[in-house]
Design an enzyme around this catalytic site. Sequence first.
Site, PDB file in Angstrom:
ATOM      1  N   TYR A  12       0.825  -1.218   0.000  1.00  0.00           N
ATOM      2  CA  TYR A  12       0.000   0.000   0.000  1.00  0.00           C
ATOM      3  C   TYR A  12       0.854   1.261   0.000  1.00  0.00           C
ATOM      4  O   TYR A  12       0.373   2.337  -0.295  1.00  0.00           O
ATOM      5  CB  TYR A  12      -1.003  -0.054   1.165  1.00  0.00           C
ATOM      6  CG  TYR A  12      -0.532   0.482   2.471  1.00  0.00           C
ATOM      7  CD1 TYR A  12       0.294  -0.273   3.303  1.00  0.00           C
ATOM      8  CD2 TYR A  12      -0.905   1.746   2.894  1.00  0.00           C
ATOM      9  CE1 TYR A  12       0.721   0.230   4.505  1.00  0.00           C
ATOM     10  CE2 TYR A  12      -0.483   2.266   4.097  1.00  0.00           C
ATOM     11  CZ  TYR A  12       0.344   1.497   4.904  1.00  0.00           C
ATOM     12  OH  TYR A  12       0.778   2.000   6.099  1.00  0.00           O
ATOM     13  N   ARG A 152       3.801   8.589   6.097  1.00  0.00           N
ATOM     14  CA  ARG A 152       2.798   9.068   7.064  1.00  0.00           C
ATOM     15  C   ARG A 152       1.417   9.150   6.429  1.00  0.00           C
ATOM     16  O   ARG A 152       0.557   9.877   6.890  1.00  0.00           O
ATOM     17  CB  ARG A 152       3.138  10.492   7.530  1.00  0.00           C
ATOM     18  CG  ARG A 152       4.482  10.645   8.151  1.00  0.00           C
ATOM     19  CD  ARG A 152       4.822  12.102   8.276  1.00  0.00           C
ATOM     20  NE  ARG A 152       5.385  12.384   9.602  1.00  0.00           N
ATOM     21  CZ  ARG A 152       5.921  13.556   9.906  1.00  0.00           C
ATOM     22  NH1 ARG A 152       5.952  14.515   9.009  1.00  0.00           N
ATOM     23  NH2 ARG A 152       6.411  13.770  11.115  1.00  0.00           N
ATOM     24  N   VAL A 153       1.231   8.404   5.338  1.00  0.00           N
ATOM     25  CA  VAL A 153      -0.019   8.604   4.582  1.00  0.00           C
ATOM     26  C   VAL A 153      -1.175   7.874   5.234  1.00  0.00           C
ATOM     27  O   VAL A 153      -1.010   6.833   5.866  1.00  0.00           O
ATOM     28  CB  VAL A 153       0.180   8.131   3.128  1.00  0.00           C
ATOM     29  CG1 VAL A 153       1.203   8.998   2.431  1.00  0.00           C
ATOM     30  CG2 VAL A 153       0.557   6.668   3.071  1.00  0.00           C
ATOM     31  N   LYS A 204       8.565   8.100  13.650  1.00  0.00           N
ATOM     32  CA  LYS A 204       7.430   7.389  13.027  1.00  0.00           C
ATOM     33  C   LYS A 204       6.618   6.646  14.098  1.00  0.00           C
ATOM     34  O   LYS A 204       5.390   6.708  14.149  1.00  0.00           O
ATOM     35  CB  LYS A 204       7.955   6.397  11.989  1.00  0.00           C
ATOM     36  CG  LYS A 204       6.921   5.413  11.481  1.00  0.00           C
ATOM     37  CD  LYS A 204       5.850   6.108  10.673  1.00  0.00           C
ATOM     38  CE  LYS A 204       4.701   5.171  10.345  1.00  0.00           C
ATOM     39  NZ  LYS A 204       3.642   5.846   9.592  1.00  0.00           N
ATOM     40  N   ARG A 211      -1.144   8.629  18.784  1.00  0.00           N
ATOM     41  CA  ARG A 211      -2.553   8.444  18.392  1.00  0.00           C
ATOM     42  C   ARG A 211      -3.183   7.285  19.190  1.00  0.00           C
ATOM     43  O   ARG A 211      -4.296   7.393  19.696  1.00  0.00           O
ATOM     44  CB  ARG A 211      -2.607   8.156  16.899  1.00  0.00           C
ATOM     45  CG  ARG A 211      -3.971   8.286  16.272  1.00  0.00           C
ATOM     46  CD  ARG A 211      -3.817   8.443  14.783  1.00  0.00           C
ATOM     47  NE  ARG A 211      -5.055   8.383  14.054  1.00  0.00           N
ATOM     48  CZ  ARG A 211      -5.910   9.395  13.902  1.00  0.00           C
ATOM     49  NH1 ARG A 211      -5.664  10.539  14.497  1.00  0.00           N
ATOM     50  NH2 ARG A 211      -6.998   9.249  13.211  1.00  0.00           N
ATOM     51  N   HIS A 242     -12.452  23.235  25.333  1.00  0.00           N
ATOM     52  CA  HIS A 242     -11.294  23.887  25.962  1.00  0.00           C
ATOM     53  C   HIS A 242     -10.254  24.134  24.865  1.00  0.00           C
ATOM     54  O   HIS A 242      -9.988  23.238  24.047  1.00  0.00           O
ATOM     55  CB  HIS A 242     -10.707  22.974  27.052  1.00  0.00           C
ATOM     56  CG  HIS A 242      -9.601  23.619  27.827  1.00  0.00           C
ATOM     57  ND1 HIS A 242      -8.369  23.914  27.281  1.00  0.00           N
ATOM     58  CD2 HIS A 242      -9.549  24.057  29.119  1.00  0.00           C
ATOM     59  CE1 HIS A 242      -7.627  24.499  28.184  1.00  0.00           C
ATOM     60  NE2 HIS A 242      -8.312  24.609  29.316  1.00  0.00           N
ATOM     61  N   ARG A 244      -7.203  23.983  24.652  1.00  0.00           N
ATOM     62  CA  ARG A 244      -6.001  23.126  24.575  1.00  0.00           C
ATOM     63  C   ARG A 244      -6.316  21.657  24.884  1.00  0.00           C
ATOM     64  O   ARG A 244      -5.455  20.897  25.309  1.00  0.00           O
ATOM     65  CB  ARG A 244      -4.923  23.653  25.543  1.00  0.00           C
ATOM     66  CG  ARG A 244      -4.255  24.929  25.034  1.00  0.00           C
ATOM     67  CD  ARG A 244      -3.250  25.474  26.008  1.00  0.00           C
ATOM     68  NE  ARG A 244      -3.881  25.861  27.287  1.00  0.00           N
ATOM     69  CZ  ARG A 244      -4.640  26.939  27.436  1.00  0.00           C
ATOM     70  NH1 ARG A 244      -4.911  27.716  26.399  1.00  0.00           N
ATOM     71  NH2 ARG A 244      -5.196  27.228  28.596  1.00  0.00           N
ATOM     72  N   CYS A 258      -1.117  -0.411  11.518  1.00  0.00           N
ATOM     73  CA  CYS A 258      -0.134   0.618  11.892  1.00  0.00           C
ATOM     74  C   CYS A 258      -0.274   0.995  13.359  1.00  0.00           C
ATOM     75  O   CYS A 258       0.579   0.693  14.179  1.00  0.00           O
ATOM     76  CB  CYS A 258      -0.329   1.849  11.033  1.00  0.00           C
ATOM     77  SG  CYS A 258      -0.567   1.472   9.318  1.00  0.00           S
ATOM     78  N   TYR A 316     -11.903  -1.907   9.298  1.00  0.00           N
ATOM     79  CA  TYR A 316     -11.188  -1.390  10.469  1.00  0.00           C
ATOM     80  C   TYR A 316     -11.453   0.082  10.705  1.00  0.00           C
ATOM     81  O   TYR A 316     -11.251   0.604  11.809  1.00  0.00           O
ATOM     82  CB  TYR A 316      -9.691  -1.727  10.405  1.00  0.00           C
ATOM     83  CG  TYR A 316      -8.777  -0.753   9.709  1.00  0.00           C
ATOM     84  CD1 TYR A 316      -8.387  -0.968   8.389  1.00  0.00           C
ATOM     85  CD2 TYR A 316      -8.249   0.350  10.369  1.00  0.00           C
ATOM     86  CE1 TYR A 316      -7.514  -0.097   7.755  1.00  0.00           C
ATOM     87  CE2 TYR A 316      -7.372   1.228   9.743  1.00  0.00           C
ATOM     88  CZ  TYR A 316      -7.012   0.994   8.434  1.00  0.00           C
ATOM     89  OH  TYR A 316      -6.144   1.855   7.811  1.00  0.00           O
TER      90      TYR A 316
HETATM   91  N1  SAJ Z   1      -9.638   5.289  15.639  1.00  0.00           N
HETATM   92  C1  SAJ Z   1     -10.441   5.476  16.772  1.00  0.00           C
HETATM   93  N2  SAJ Z   1     -10.641   6.743  17.238  1.00  0.00           N
HETATM   94  C2  SAJ Z   1     -10.075   7.825  16.628  1.00  0.00           C
HETATM   95  C3  SAJ Z   1      -9.250   7.615  15.473  1.00  0.00           C
HETATM   96  C4  SAJ Z   1      -9.057   6.334  15.008  1.00  0.00           C
HETATM   97  O1  SAJ Z   1     -10.974   4.523  17.339  1.00  0.00           O
HETATM   98  O2  SAJ Z   1     -10.312   8.950  17.074  1.00  0.00           O
HETATM   99  C5  SAJ Z   1      -9.408   3.911  15.163  1.00  0.00           C
HETATM  100  C6  SAJ Z   1      -9.883   3.710  13.739  1.00  0.00           C
HETATM  101  O3  SAJ Z   1     -11.249   3.329  13.723  1.00  0.00           O
HETATM  102  C7  SAJ Z   1      -8.985   2.583  13.264  1.00  0.00           C
HETATM  103  C8  SAJ Z   1      -7.683   2.837  14.019  1.00  0.00           C
HETATM  104  O4  SAJ Z   1      -8.008   3.678  15.108  1.00  0.00           O
HETATM  105  O5  SAJ Z   1      -9.500   1.327  13.651  1.00  0.00           O
HETATM  106  C9  SAJ Z   1      -6.580   3.485  13.166  1.00  0.00           C
HETATM  107  O6  SAJ Z   1      -7.171   4.550  12.527  1.00  0.00           O
HETATM  108  P1  SAJ Z   1      -6.283   5.761  11.872  1.00  0.00           P
HETATM  109  O7  SAJ Z   1      -7.228   6.810  11.429  1.00  0.00           O
HETATM  110  O8  SAJ Z   1      -5.207   6.151  12.782  1.00  0.00           O
HETATM  111  O9  SAJ Z   1      -5.715   5.142  10.544  1.00  0.00           O
HETATM  112  P2  SAJ Z   1      -4.443   4.353  10.028  1.00  0.00           P
HETATM  113  O10 SAJ Z   1      -3.939   3.386  11.031  1.00  0.00           O
HETATM  114  O11 SAJ Z   1      -4.906   3.852   8.713  1.00  0.00           O
HETATM  115  O12 SAJ Z   1      -3.285   5.483   9.750  1.00  0.00           O
HETATM  116  C10 SAJ Z   1      -2.350   5.838  10.712  1.00  0.00           C
HETATM  117  C11 SAJ Z   1      -2.037   7.323  10.517  1.00  0.00           C
HETATM  118  N3  SAJ Z   1      -1.190   7.792  11.593  1.00  0.00           N
HETATM  119  C12 SAJ Z   1      -1.538   8.929  12.260  1.00  0.00           C
HETATM  120  O13 SAJ Z   1      -2.559   9.533  12.001  1.00  0.00           O
HETATM  121  C13 SAJ Z   1      -0.615   9.374  13.359  1.00  0.00           C
HETATM  122  C14 SAJ Z   1      -1.292   7.524   9.213  1.00  0.00           C
HETATM  123  O14 SAJ Z   1      -0.871   8.881   9.086  1.00  0.00           O
HETATM  124  C15 SAJ Z   1      -0.081   6.633   9.202  1.00  0.00           C
HETATM  125  O15 SAJ Z   1       0.701   6.835   8.020  1.00  0.00           O
HETATM  126  C16 SAJ Z   1      -0.530   5.194   9.262  1.00  0.00           C
HETATM  127  O16 SAJ Z   1      -1.195   5.014  10.528  1.00  0.00           O
HETATM  128  C17 SAJ Z   1       0.693   4.321   9.145  1.00  0.00           C
HETATM  129  O17 SAJ Z   1       0.846   3.776   8.023  1.00  0.00           O
HETATM  130  O18 SAJ Z   1       1.483   4.299  10.062  1.00  0.00           O
END
Ligand code: SAJ
Length: 405
Positions: A12, A152-153, A204, A211, A242, A244, A258, A316
């Site tokens: 991907y 970071r996509v 990374k 997150r 708020h 912050r 990820c 997911y």
């Molecule tokens: N999720 C929640 N609550 C939230 C956000 C997400 O439950 O507020 C869940 C989503 O439903 C999902 C999981 O977390 O199951 C991951 O979701 P995600 O939106 O973080 O998506 P990823 O894993 O596809 O992408 C992440 C991203 N990293 C960040 O935002 C810091 C992306 O930028 C990275 O490039 C990617 O991981 C990666 O390849 O590392």
Amino acid sequence: MMKKICVIGLGYIGLPTACILSSKGFKVVGVDTNQKLVEELNQNHIDPLEPGLVDLANSAIKSGNLIAKISPQEADVFIICVPTPLTNEDKADLTYVRDATKNILPYLRKDNIIILESTVPPGTTEGIVKPILEESGLKVGSELYLAYCPERVLPGNILKELIENERIIGGINPESTELAKEVYQNFVEGEIYLTDTTTAEMVKLVENSFRDVNIAFANELSRVCDKLNLNIWKVIELANKHPRVNILKPGPGVGGHCIAVDPFFIVEKAPNEARIIKTARCVNDSMPDYIVEKVERAVKKTKIKRPVIACFGITYKAGTGDLRGSPALKIVRGLKEKGYTVWACDPYVKDFTEFPLFSLEETINGGDCLVLLVDHKEFKEIKLQEPLRRMRGNIIIDTRGVWKE
Ligand code: SAJ
């Protein structure tokens, strides 16, 4: 002048990267051990999961600037984008990284640039990739140049973010960093920040761990609010007023390959120090079982005989058909294993064979209990008044906070 680039791993990240480099005029050899994928790519058969990728790949192949191969070829630059899955002990499996590095050895020539993009534990580029490259007899740092550049996509938005996102590049020495930067300057419009390899590897992991910890905080709050009979969505909405405070959204768990994986790479290197990171993983991974129990408690209370549990979404996250590590799928499986009749629908999933998927209409009309697991936009528009009038039970469990009561 760099002319030819070998991209190792057409997943991907690798495939979109290979396509974008081809569109910038480079001769790109995309290398993957999956013979079927290589043949399909050369015949323009691309998985349509990622928006825009099919067209970009087709034009890259048609232009003659991209060809897929099983083995590497001599090139000016080698970019390694292979998977780094978790072992059963939650450690990084670096087999693909080691194999990919070994596979390019015979093709390496003086002044080649090698860039690792795969997400790896801190110290991998220096400690594992560099020694393998030195088996070529060429000195890494002066005859070969080595850097680490994480991606970071966001899946679903890859082609845009590969170009627009800022990048971090960490070379094993300044020359390597500068040469790697020249590669990315051909297509990255975002700012490019320079550092060393281990810092870049850690950055990374920190991004995704940040997150994961924040999602775990939201998930823990959702369980506290369940216990205190409070509306978690209202609590977070008001707390985020708020200036912050920015609490992320609770959900049925964390899926994908990820966020659910990368934090373990930090825990692996510092198990005694990375305690919040480890606990966050446990909180997020406990959510599917928690949701199954929550549904079961609600259904039992209604005393309905043989209730049909209608589940909305098995992917997911929203907007994709990707099932990797999906908590929603774990929940549907968990309810089925408990003997419940579960009708699941997901408009984004094609060719699913594990159990029958129903249409959205059938799922709404057939359920005695509605459980929203993925916030696909199609589910947000569902009007609940009609189903609530018809259902034998009035159970609505919305794990994503999109159904307004
Ligand atoms: N999720 C929640 N609550 C939230 C956000 C997400 O439950 O507020 C869940 C989503 O439903 C999902 C999981 O977390 O199951 C991951 O979701 P995600 O939106 O973080 O998506 P990823 O894993 O596809 O992408 C992440 C991203 N990293 C960040 O935002 C810091 C992306 O930028 C990275 O490039 C990617 O991981 C990666 O390849 O590392």
